[in-house]
Design an enzyme around this catalytic site. Structure first.
Site, short mmCIF file in Angstrom:
data_model
loop_
_atom_site.label_atom_id
_atom_site.label_comp_id
_atom_site.label_asym_id
_atom_site.label_seq_id
_atom_site.Cartn_x
_atom_site.Cartn_y
_atom_site.Cartn_z
N CYS A 124 37.07 45.20 41.95
CA CYS A 124 36.16 45.81 43.06
C CYS A 124 35.10 46.24 42.79
O CYS A 124 34.95 47.28 41.54
CB CYS A 124 37.29 46.76 43.70
SG CYS A 124 36.49 47.88 45.22
N SER A 154 46.75 53.42 39.64
CA SER A 154 46.32 52.44 38.54
C SER A 154 44.79 53.14 38.34
O SER A 154 44.49 53.21 37.19
CB SER A 154 46.42 51.04 38.91
OG SER A 154 45.94 50.32 38.06
N GLU A 185 50.05 45.67 43.52
CA GLU A 185 48.89 44.66 43.84
C GLU A 185 49.30 43.24 43.08
O GLU A 185 49.16 42.37 43.63
CB GLU A 185 47.60 45.14 43.35
CG GLU A 185 46.32 44.57 43.85
CD GLU A 185 45.09 44.89 43.21
OE1 GLU A 185 44.32 44.35 42.61
OE2 GLU A 185 44.72 45.99 43.25
#
Length: 675
Positions: free
Chosen positions: A191, A220, A126
């Site tokens: 998030c 992760s 990411e």
């Protein structure tokens, strides 16, 4: 034995969406399907996709066309996307919506000249992908201690975080960055689902004797869940599958907590629960499987329930229902508003009421509709408004034969052309997208027919406003009005339910030929009452302000003896009118133009000519200024010899000239008065 299962365990909406895309393509596509990198960090999901023929690649060159490549949920940089396109591959972007927003933000701020700092694991896909959107120029840190090792940065700094980063660590790092740098702007990109998952894991791990964290070793968010739980509970174990459950004596453990990373599929969670229940089925008051199922809400088709928005993409809104799988609202089932904008209107975390269309659409999804709930509630609102004659707000969505259709609380309302206004409306399309207040004048629920009228309310409001005006009107009173129409002789102004006339002469101190030179229909203006007649329902209004009277200003600026420069604006037999400034003219008598006798002013002057003249007489009340060009710079005809004028000789002007002059001065003064 008490079991506590995290409500947030398992796929988040971004992962669920990405996995669903790949499985759908594998089942339907006639082309080879690739995923760029593992679609998610979970070996079981990747292995299941491989059985469906899906191949994982790590470089664009590894894919052989014709084929489709699905971008993993973690996202990639623009260079990867470009490389895939150059190889002629079809691209399906399954990047998590949260990650997409970070990519867009980083790209925008980088192009604005910001130094990008990313907080997260520099080796995580990411982060690698996000860094690609700023030409791999980001500074990447993972602890607050690393802030001191950053170089001196003179330009503005933009800070973002990995979506699964631990909030406590994020706050520490931001505090350190603010201490060291002055020009830092931060964007909390953790998030919402991650926040919720980590907070729940922290709470559960403080209450239990053992925690099982289910997820892939490379995940992760799974590793961060383990880190959080381990800090609170020493007996915290990270497992990928049921086969890795540690050999502990569960009979000595009173409470067990279970959570799972966002990339952990529900079937893996259920296998772990099933395995635990088999180990000590007889000693548990409730088996793990039963406990898991009992922690979920029960849904039935047709029911209305509450849910919380956890994400969305261009076609769907994802809703957490507390069920074993999240609900999906097709975007067309969210709102009837044609101007609905998901980016502006949808708020992650907002609680909404939804209608369950299907509990299982064949792929395990719960299909929902918000529009159906709005319609049910809307009918209650409309029925109440009809009975009480209370106005409702309607947004007009389309023009149809004979009127327009609008939306009021999710219910369609028809407004006939005759009921949309108290005046004739030639073009109904001008009302589309407008919001109107209407009264429901007809309702038939069985036929789903609702008719509304804006005209009824307009007339009621006007009648009330008109009474208020006429009961309190007086000369000199000022009103805020709207220009309704223009005529050659003036403008009609609505002062709040009553129309008054502003005559042409009352619009401007300057001479105008038409009201459109000063105002236009729809203008909001301040007017004052000059006079009114209650019996005839007539009101005369004034618009020009006394403070703007150019003659008042002339009295302050000029005095007898001043020399002015002006423009000749009109020639008459006895002289010339010169504009000193807009709205103020002075008269130069023919005898005050030249040193010689002139037959007519036009012998030496023409309209538009600039001249210098002395003020010889000033009467503001009479709006009269007399000027002399001769006393400043006489203008003689070319080749003329000085002759004694009648005035110099002490002669009287012929009677017919006196009369002509008197009549013409009167006409011009009358013109000035009308201005």
């Amino acid at each position: 034995m008490e079991l506590i299962i995290a409500n947030t365990a398992g796929f988040c909406f971004g992962v669920n969406n990405a996995v669903k895309i790949v499985f759908d393509l594998a089942a339907k596509s006639d082309k080879q399907i690739y995923t760029f990198g593992p679609i998610i960090h979970n070996e079981q999901v990747v292995a299941k996709l491989e059985k469906e023929g899906v191949v994982t690649i790590n470089r664009p060159q590894e894919a052989g066309g014709p084929a489709r490549v699905v971008i993993r949920a973690h996202g990639v940089g623009p260079d990867i996307i470009g490389g895939l396109r150059d190889n002629g591959l079809d691209i399906v972007n399954a990047t998590c919506p949260y990650v997409k927003k970070i990519q867009k933000l980083v790209s925008e701020k980088y192009n604005e000249g910001y130094q990008i700092i990313i907080i997260g694991d520099k080796n995580h896909p990411e982060i690698i992908g996000i860094n690609g959107w700023c030409d791999n120029s980001a500074l990447i840190i993972e602890t607050d201690e690393q802030v001191d090792g950053l170089p001196d940065i003179k330009k503005n700094i933009c800070v973002v975080a990995q979506t699964t980063f631990i909030r406590e660590k994020w706050e520490k790092i931001i505090k350190s960055l603010n201490k060291r740098f002055e020009n830092v702007i931060k964007f909390d990109t953790i998030c919402n689902a991650t926040d919720k998952r980590q907070a729940e894991a922290d709470k559960i791990s403080r209450e239990v004797d053992m925690v099982l964290v289910i997820g892939d070793q490379n995940s992760s968010n799974t590793n961060k869940l383990y880190e959080i739980c381990r800090k609170n509970c020493e007996r915290t174990y990270k497992i990928q599958t049921a086969s890795e459950i540690p050999p502990v004596d569960i009979k000595k453990i009173k409470k067990i907590g279970i959570t799972a990373g966002a990339s952990t599929p529900d079937w893996v969670i259920k296998e772990v629960i099933h395995k635990m229940s088999e180990l000590d089925k007889q000693d548990f008051e409730m088996s793990f499987a039963d406990a898991f199922e009992s922690s979920l809400v029960t849904l039935t088709t047709g029911q209305i329930t509450k849910g919380r928005i956890i994400g969305y993409n261009q076609s769907e809104v994802f809703v957490d229902l507390g069920f074993k799988s999240d609900g999906i609202i097709p975007m067309q089932e969210f709102s009837d508003d044609p101007d609905f904008n998901p980016e502006k209107s949808l708020k992650v975390g907002e609680e909404i009421d939804v209608f369950v269309v299907r509990v299982n659409d064949g792929e395990g999804n719960v299909v929902l509709s918000k529009k159906k709930v709005d319609a049910v509630k809307g009918w209650d609102i409309i029925e109440s408004a009809f009975e009480t004659k209370k106005p409702v707000t309607v947004k007009i969505t389309e023009k149809v034969n004979g009127g327009v259709i609008g939306n009021a609380s999710g219910v369609k309302v028809f407004i006939p052309a005759s009921q949309i206004s108290d005046r004739f409306v030639k073009e109904l399309s001008e009302f589309v997208k407008q919001v109107l207040q209407v009264q429901i004048i007809e309702l038939n629920k069985q036929k789903r027919k609702v008719v509304g009228s804006a005209r009824v309310l307009i007339e009621k409001n006007k009648e009330s406003a008109s009474s208020e005006i006429w009961n309190n009107i007086e000369a000199g009173k000022t009103y805020k009005g709207i220009v309704k129409s223009l005529m050659d002789f003036g403008a009609f102004v609505d002062i709040g339910g009553v129309d008054g006339l502003v005559h042409l002469s009352e619009l401007s101190w300057n001479k105008i030929k038409h009201p459109s030179e000063v105002v236009k229909v729809g203008d909001e203006i301040i007017v004052s009452v000059i006079e009114f007649d209650r019996d005839k329902k007539r009101i005369s209004l004034g618009y020009k302000k006394q403070d703007d009277n150019p003659w008042n200003k002339a009295a302050e600026k000029y005095e007898v003896g001043n020399v002015i420069t002006g423009k000749v604006v009109r020639l008459v037999p006895f002289g010339a009118f010169v504009e000193i400034e807009q709205g103020v003219d002075g008269l130069v008598h023919i005898s005050q133009i030249s040193n010689v006798r002139l037959g007519k002013p036009g012998d030496v002057l023409k309209v538009g000519q600039m001249v210098e003249a002395k003020i010889t007489e000033l009467d503001v009340e009479a709006k009269k200024i007399s000027l002399s060009i001769k006393e400043v710079n006489p203008i003689d005809p070319v080749g003329a010899k000085k002759e004694e004028t009648a005035a110099e000789a002490g002669e009287e002007l012929p009677t017919e000239h006196k009369e002509d002059m008197t009549n013409t001065i009167g006409e011009n003064l009358s013109d000035l008065d009308n201005n």
